[in-house]
Write a protein that holds these residues in place. Structure first.
Motif, short mmCIF file in Angstrom:
data_model
loop_
_atom_site.label_atom_id
_atom_site.label_comp_id
_atom_site.label_asym_id
_atom_site.label_seq_id
_atom_site.Cartn_x
_atom_site.Cartn_y
_atom_site.Cartn_z
N GLY A 145 0.82 -1.22 0.00
CA GLY A 145 0.00 0.00 0.00
C GLY A 145 0.84 1.25 0.00
O GLY A 145 0.58 2.19 -0.76
N VAL A 146 1.87 1.27 0.85
CA VAL A 146 2.75 2.45 0.91
C VAL A 146 3.56 2.59 -0.38
O VAL A 146 3.73 3.69 -0.91
CB VAL A 146 3.69 2.35 2.13
CG1 VAL A 146 4.68 3.52 2.15
CG2 VAL A 146 2.88 2.33 3.43
N ALA A 147 4.06 1.46 -0.90
CA ALA A 147 4.83 1.50 -2.14
C ALA A 147 3.96 1.95 -3.31
O ALA A 147 4.41 2.73 -4.18
CB ALA A 147 5.43 0.13 -2.43
N ALA A 148 2.71 1.48 -3.37
CA ALA A 148 1.81 1.86 -4.46
C ALA A 148 1.44 3.33 -4.38
O ALA A 148 1.09 3.95 -5.40
CB ALA A 148 0.55 1.00 -4.41
N ALA A 149 1.51 3.90 -3.16
CA ALA A 149 1.24 5.33 -3.00
C ALA A 149 2.49 6.17 -3.27
O ALA A 149 2.52 7.35 -2.93
CB ALA A 149 0.73 5.60 -1.59
N HIS A 150 3.51 5.52 -3.85
CA HIS A 150 4.77 6.18 -4.23
C HIS A 150 5.58 6.62 -3.01
O HIS A 150 6.28 7.64 -3.05
CB HIS A 150 4.51 7.39 -5.14
CG HIS A 150 3.62 7.08 -6.30
ND1 HIS A 150 3.98 6.21 -7.32
CD2 HIS A 150 2.36 7.50 -6.60
CE1 HIS A 150 2.99 6.12 -8.19
NE2 HIS A 150 1.99 6.87 -7.77
N GLY A 151 5.49 5.83 -1.95
CA GLY A 151 6.31 6.13 -0.78
C GLY A 151 7.76 5.77 -1.03
O GLY A 151 8.07 4.87 -1.83
N SER A 152 8.66 6.43 -0.33
CA SER A 152 10.09 6.14 -0.47
C SER A 152 10.41 4.81 0.20
O SER A 152 9.60 4.26 0.95
CB SER A 152 10.91 7.26 0.17
OG SER A 152 10.65 7.31 1.57
N ALA A 194 15.18 -5.73 -2.40
CA ALA A 194 14.78 -5.61 -3.81
C ALA A 194 14.96 -4.17 -4.29
O ALA A 194 14.83 -3.23 -3.50
CB ALA A 194 13.33 -6.04 -3.98
N PRO A 195 15.27 -3.99 -5.58
CA PRO A 195 15.30 -2.63 -6.13
C PRO A 195 13.95 -1.96 -5.92
O PRO A 195 12.90 -2.61 -5.98
CB PRO A 195 15.57 -2.86 -7.63
CG PRO A 195 16.22 -4.20 -7.69
CD PRO A 195 15.63 -5.00 -6.58
N GLN A 196 13.95 -0.67 -5.65
CA GLN A 196 12.70 0.02 -5.31
C GLN A 196 11.65 -0.13 -6.40
O GLN A 196 10.45 -0.25 -6.11
CB GLN A 196 12.97 1.50 -5.04
CG GLN A 196 11.75 2.23 -4.48
CD GLN A 196 12.10 3.58 -3.90
OE1 GLN A 196 13.27 3.97 -3.85
NE2 GLN A 196 11.10 4.32 -3.45
N ALA A 256 8.08 -7.92 -6.31
CA ALA A 256 8.85 -8.88 -5.52
C ALA A 256 8.14 -9.25 -4.22
O ALA A 256 8.11 -10.43 -3.83
CB ALA A 256 10.23 -8.31 -5.21
N VAL A 257 7.55 -8.26 -3.57
CA VAL A 257 6.89 -8.53 -2.28
C VAL A 257 5.69 -9.45 -2.44
O VAL A 257 5.59 -10.47 -1.73
CB VAL A 257 6.52 -7.22 -1.57
CG1 VAL A 257 5.60 -7.50 -0.37
CG2 VAL A 257 7.77 -6.49 -1.10
#
Length: 231
Positions: free
Chosen positions: A37-44, A170-172, A178-179
């Motif tokens: 969820g955080v990654a999909a929201a473009h979080g660092s 994993a690369p960002q 990957a997750v």
């Protein structure tokens, strides 16, 4: 000399197995979903890892507290029933004997044999006989709140650590792939392991856990992406 072989059944595993499997599944799934969820929201990457670690700590404590309270409530009920049974045995031994004999009659023994069985069992361990045959409480299945709480917390941490490690290594740009991929593999393995340990078929157990895991991660990633575009 005949040596009696003691059969080992799976019923004794149900308490810790349930707590351990639920803890690992919840840890992996909730943390992986939050990371997505955080990654999909473009979080660092740092935001993803901080959120994931916070989820690990909070989830482990929540699982431990919830499992302890739940199982302790069951134990309180068992203790209250046993206390009542002790009082009844002390004040109405004859009535308790008849009650136990009637239980055996209902299970198929004739009355004379049921009376004899009740006599011998009550002479050996009256409370144990009533706990087992009247209340359904046995040492194998009795509630153990501390054991359940520790198993839940430890398994939650183990489950939650996997998506955090993947997100860190994993690369960002690949975190969103990957997750969930690694999480679904581990979820399938957990489902199969739980089914095997409990004596059930492995494939349905693995499929069930994988399906609901994919659904949870997909919905959370979608919500994160939507929220990221709004905020």
């Amino acid at each position: 000399m005949h040596v009696r072989q003691i059969e080992r059944h799976r019923a004794g595993r149900t308490g810790w197995l349930r707590a351990a499997v639920l803890g690992a599944n919840d840890g992996l799934l909730s943390t992986a979903s939050l990371v997505l969820g955080v990654a999909a929201a473009h979080g660092s990457r740092s935001s993803v890892l901080i959120a994931g670690f916070a989820a690990l700590v909070a989830g482990a404590m929540s699982m431990a507290a919830g499992e302890y309270v739940s199982v302790h409530s069951q134990k309180d009920t068992e203790d209250a029933d046993l206390a009542l049974e002790r009082t009844e045995l002390r004040t109405n031994d004859k009535g308790e004997h008849e009650e136990l004999a009637e239980i055996y009659v209902d299970r198929g023994l004739d009355h004379a044999l049921a009376e004899k069985v009740a006599d011998q069992l009550m002479a050996h361990d009256a409370l144990g006989a009533h706990a087992r045959d009247e209340l359904g409480i046995t040492p194998t299945l009795e509630a153990r709140p501390i054991q359940a709480a520790l198993a839940s917390a430890a398994s939650f941490i183990l489950g939650a650590a996997m998506p955090l490690i993947v997100a860190a290594l994993a690369p960002q740009a690949s975190v969103l792939y990957a997750v969930p991929a690694s999480s679904l593999v581990v979820l399938a393995a957990l489902g199969a392991l739980a089914a095997r340990t409990g004596g059930a078929r492995m494939a349905p157990g693995a499929l069930r856990v994988t399906f609901w895991g994919a659904l949870a991660m997909g919905v959370t990633a979608g919500a994160g992406a939507l929220f990221g575009t709004i905020v």
